[in-house]
Motif scaffolding. Structure first.
Motif, PDB file in Angstrom:
ATOM      1  N   PRO A 290     -12.552   5.676  11.723  1.00  0.00           N
ATOM      2  CA  PRO A 290     -11.652   6.286  12.715  1.00  0.00           C
ATOM      3  C   PRO A 290     -10.565   7.144  12.069  1.00  0.00           C
ATOM      4  O   PRO A 290     -10.098   6.834  10.964  1.00  0.00           O
ATOM      5  CB  PRO A 290     -11.046   5.066  13.435  1.00  0.00           C
ATOM      6  N   VAL A 291     -10.172   8.204  12.773  1.00  0.00           N
ATOM      7  CA  VAL A 291      -9.155   9.119  12.246  1.00  0.00           C
ATOM      8  C   VAL A 291      -7.838   8.386  12.019  1.00  0.00           C
ATOM      9  O   VAL A 291      -7.142   8.622  11.028  1.00  0.00           O
ATOM     10  CB  VAL A 291      -8.947  10.303  13.217  1.00  0.00           C
ATOM     11  N   ALA A 292      -7.493   7.472  12.926  1.00  0.00           N
ATOM     12  CA  ALA A 292      -6.243   6.710  12.784  1.00  0.00           C
ATOM     13  C   ALA A 292      -6.251   5.884  11.502  1.00  0.00           C
ATOM     14  O   ALA A 292      -5.221   5.760  10.825  1.00  0.00           O
ATOM     15  CB  ALA A 292      -6.043   5.811  13.997  1.00  0.00           C
ATOM     16  N   VAL A 293      -7.409   5.323  11.164  1.00  0.00           N
ATOM     17  CA  VAL A 293      -7.534   4.548   9.927  1.00  0.00           C
ATOM     18  C   VAL A 293      -7.351   5.462   8.721  1.00  0.00           C
ATOM     19  O   VAL A 293      -6.656   5.126   7.755  1.00  0.00           O
ATOM     20  CB  VAL A 293      -8.899   3.833   9.854  1.00  0.00           C
ATOM     21  N   SER A 294      -7.972   6.642   8.774  1.00  0.00           N
ATOM     22  CA  SER A 294      -7.838   7.611   7.674  1.00  0.00           C
ATOM     23  C   SER A 294      -6.384   8.008   7.478  1.00  0.00           C
ATOM     24  O   SER A 294      -5.888   8.082   6.343  1.00  0.00           O
ATOM     25  CB  SER A 294      -8.675   8.861   7.977  1.00  0.00           C
ATOM     26  N   LEU A 295      -5.695   8.264   8.593  1.00  0.00           N
ATOM     27  CA  LEU A 295      -4.281   8.629   8.518  1.00  0.00           C
ATOM     28  C   LEU A 295      -3.470   7.505   7.889  1.00  0.00           C
ATOM     29  O   LEU A 295      -2.621   7.743   7.017  1.00  0.00           O
ATOM     30  CB  LEU A 295      -3.752   8.945   9.918  1.00  0.00           C
ATOM     31  N   GLY A 296      -3.746   6.279   8.305  1.00  0.00           N
ATOM     32  CA  GLY A 296      -3.036   5.131   7.759  1.00  0.00           C
ATOM     33  C   GLY A 296      -3.275   4.939   6.272  1.00  0.00           C
ATOM     34  O   GLY A 296      -2.344   4.648   5.512  1.00  0.00           O
ATOM     35  N   VAL A 297      -4.525   5.132   5.850  1.00  0.00           N
ATOM     36  CA  VAL A 297      -4.869   4.999   4.427  1.00  0.00           C
ATOM     37  C   VAL A 297      -4.143   6.042   3.590  1.00  0.00           C
ATOM     38  O   VAL A 297      -3.553   5.737   2.541  1.00  0.00           O
ATOM     39  CB  VAL A 297      -6.398   5.119   4.221  1.00  0.00           C
ATOM     40  N   VAL A 298      -4.170   7.296   4.049  1.00  0.00           N
ATOM     41  CA  VAL A 298      -3.517   8.378   3.316  1.00  0.00           C
ATOM     42  C   VAL A 298      -2.014   8.130   3.212  1.00  0.00           C
ATOM     43  O   VAL A 298      -1.415   8.270   2.133  1.00  0.00           O
ATOM     44  CB  VAL A 298      -3.790   9.742   4.000  1.00  0.00           C
ATOM     45  N   LEU A 299      -1.380   7.755   4.328  1.00  0.00           N
ATOM     46  CA  LEU A 299       0.062   7.480   4.320  1.00  0.00           C
ATOM     47  C   LEU A 299       0.406   6.325   3.383  1.00  0.00           C
ATOM     48  O   LEU A 299       1.386   6.393   2.634  1.00  0.00           O
ATOM     49  CB  LEU A 299       0.531   7.156   5.739  1.00  0.00           C
ATOM     50  N   THR A 300      -0.402   5.278   3.429  1.00  0.00           N
ATOM     51  CA  THR A 300      -0.155   4.109   2.582  1.00  0.00           C
ATOM     52  C   THR A 300      -0.270   4.456   1.102  1.00  0.00           C
ATOM     53  O   THR A 300       0.585   4.064   0.288  1.00  0.00           O
ATOM     54  CB  THR A 300      -1.147   2.977   2.923  1.00  0.00           C
ATOM     55  N   ILE A 301      -1.321   5.208   0.749  1.00  0.00           N
ATOM     56  CA  ILE A 301      -1.514   5.582  -0.652  1.00  0.00           C
ATOM     57  C   ILE A 301      -0.361   6.447  -1.147  1.00  0.00           C
ATOM     58  O   ILE A 301       0.174   6.243  -2.247  1.00  0.00           O
ATOM     59  CB  ILE A 301      -2.856   6.335  -0.833  1.00  0.00           C
ATOM     60  N   LEU A 302       0.054   7.405  -0.335  1.00  0.00           N
ATOM     61  CA  LEU A 302       1.162   8.280  -0.721  1.00  0.00           C
ATOM     62  C   LEU A 302       2.458   7.486  -0.872  1.00  0.00           C
ATOM     63  O   LEU A 302       3.212   7.682  -1.829  1.00  0.00           O
ATOM     64  CB  LEU A 302       1.353   9.381   0.323  1.00  0.00           C
ATOM     65  N   ALA A 303       2.710   6.581   0.073  1.00  0.00           N
ATOM     66  CA  ALA A 303       3.942   5.788   0.019  1.00  0.00           C
ATOM     67  C   ALA A 303       3.972   4.908  -1.228  1.00  0.00           C
ATOM     68  O   ALA A 303       4.989   4.858  -1.949  1.00  0.00           O
ATOM     69  CB  ALA A 303       4.053   4.930   1.278  1.00  0.00           C
ATOM     70  N   ILE A 304       2.873   4.226  -1.501  1.00  0.00           N
ATOM     71  CA  ILE A 304       2.811   3.348  -2.672  1.00  0.00           C
ATOM     72  C   ILE A 304       3.000   4.145  -3.960  1.00  0.00           C
ATOM     73  O   ILE A 304       3.747   3.750  -4.863  1.00  0.00           O
ATOM     74  CB  ILE A 304       1.465   2.589  -2.712  1.00  0.00           C
ATOM     75  N   THR A 305       2.315   5.288  -4.042  1.00  0.00           N
ATOM     76  CA  THR A 305       2.393   6.105  -5.257  1.00  0.00           C
ATOM     77  C   THR A 305       3.796   6.647  -5.480  1.00  0.00           C
ATOM     78  O   THR A 305       4.291   6.671  -6.611  1.00  0.00           O
ATOM     79  CB  THR A 305       1.397   7.272  -5.185  1.00  0.00           C
TER      80      THR A 305
END
Length: 316
Positions: A290-305
């Protein structure tokens, strides 16, 4: 190439881009050559992000009125937002290379603004052509999705191994080619691209910089454009999210230039994002993430990094 966007929205988008570039050029001309401050970069960055979100709101209303479905409008506007975030994130890699080019050629800060503006216009034109071509290819040959997916995974792995290593332009093939084609002055002549030495017209280093910035964007577009096709195949969403990300690239450059050392680990995050998106493409016919999952994954990776980078930044 099917798109859900009505014709009038295409016209609004094209008009907006033309007006935005015109205003940017007018402001650039009035300000003249000057070094961009962090405050100015922040203000412009917020303005471009705000305009992008405003366009997404307009897009939502347009899709809802066209289809009569709030659910479809939500889905498509989320695709735009996810695509915009991915393109904005991957643009960070462009910026680090731009920093390398400007440092290598010792480009005076006052001239960098104009170089980036010209690079943005070239990027919009070239990416539009590449996106329309990519949309047509995907429409004709579904298996190209797997090629794009594999390419993104390989690119992500390569980016991970290259992260943190010292980069150099000395062995850059594009630079070597330009030097063979053009005689180049050793000195800048204001913001001019050409100068006269010993009665002969030759290129200034600024022309070399503009050419390299343009070539760099084309190279990175080969990565970023397939990435957004993993989110949506609608050429309107792919094009608009790309262009809005590019329009804010100049302000983003000057913003990150001041904080580059604080985000020294960001390339690791971008590498993971590319691998994730490539995997999403490879699984498209088995399971559509799902697009919402993709958005969440991208945001999470960017935030953690970014948090990880700030905690391990040099001299902090």
């Amino acid at each position: 190439m099917e798109t859900i966007a009505p014709l009038w929205l295409w016209l609004v988008f094209v008009t907006f881009v033309i007006v935005a570039l015109f205003v940017d050029f007018v402001v650039l001309k009035k300000q003249g050559a000057h070094e961009v401050s962090v405050r100015e970069a922040v203000n412009w960055s917020l303005a471009w992000v705000g305009l992008s979100l405003l366009f997404n709101v307009l897009f939502w209303f347009a899709i809802r009125d066209t289809t009569g479905s709030t659910a479809i409008a939500n889905e498509k506007s989320l695709e735009f937002l996810t695509g915009y975030l991915i393109e904005k994130s991957l643009a960070v890699d462009n910026i680090f290379v731009f920093l390398l080019i400007f440092t290598y050629f010792s480009v005076p800060p006052a001239f960098q603004k104009r170089v980036l503006m010209i690079g943005i216009i070239g990027a919009i034109v070239l990416r539009t052509i590449m996106i329309l071509l990519g949309a047509w290819l995907l429409d004709q040959f579904h298996w190209i999705l797997y090629v794009f997916g594999a390419f993104l995974i390989l690119t992500g792995v390569k980016m991970w191994w290259a992260a943190g290593k010292e980069e150099s332009l000395e062995d850059n093939p594009a630079l070597k080619l330009l030097r063979k084609i053009l005689p180049v002055s050793q000195h800048y002549d204001g913001e001019k691209f050409w100068t006269v030495e010993n009665g002969k017209k030759i290129a200034t280093p600024l022309l070399m910089v503009v050419a390299l910035v343009g070539m760099t964007d084309v190279i990175f577009a080969v990565d970023s454009i397939p990435a957004i096709f993993a989110i949506t195949k609608d050429p309107f969403i792919v094009l608009t999210s790309n262009v809005f990300a590019i329009l804010g690239l100049r302000a983003m450059f000057f913003l990150l230039q001041a904080a580059a050392s604080r985000f020294h680990l960001l390339n690791y995050g971008l590498a993971i994002i590319l691998v994730f998106i490539g995997t999403k493409m490879m699984l498209i016919d088995i399971y559509k993430i799902p697009v919402a999952v993709s958005l969440g994954v991208v945001l999470t990776i960017l935030a953690i990094t970014m948090v990880w980078s700030s905690k391990t930044a040099p001299n902090t």
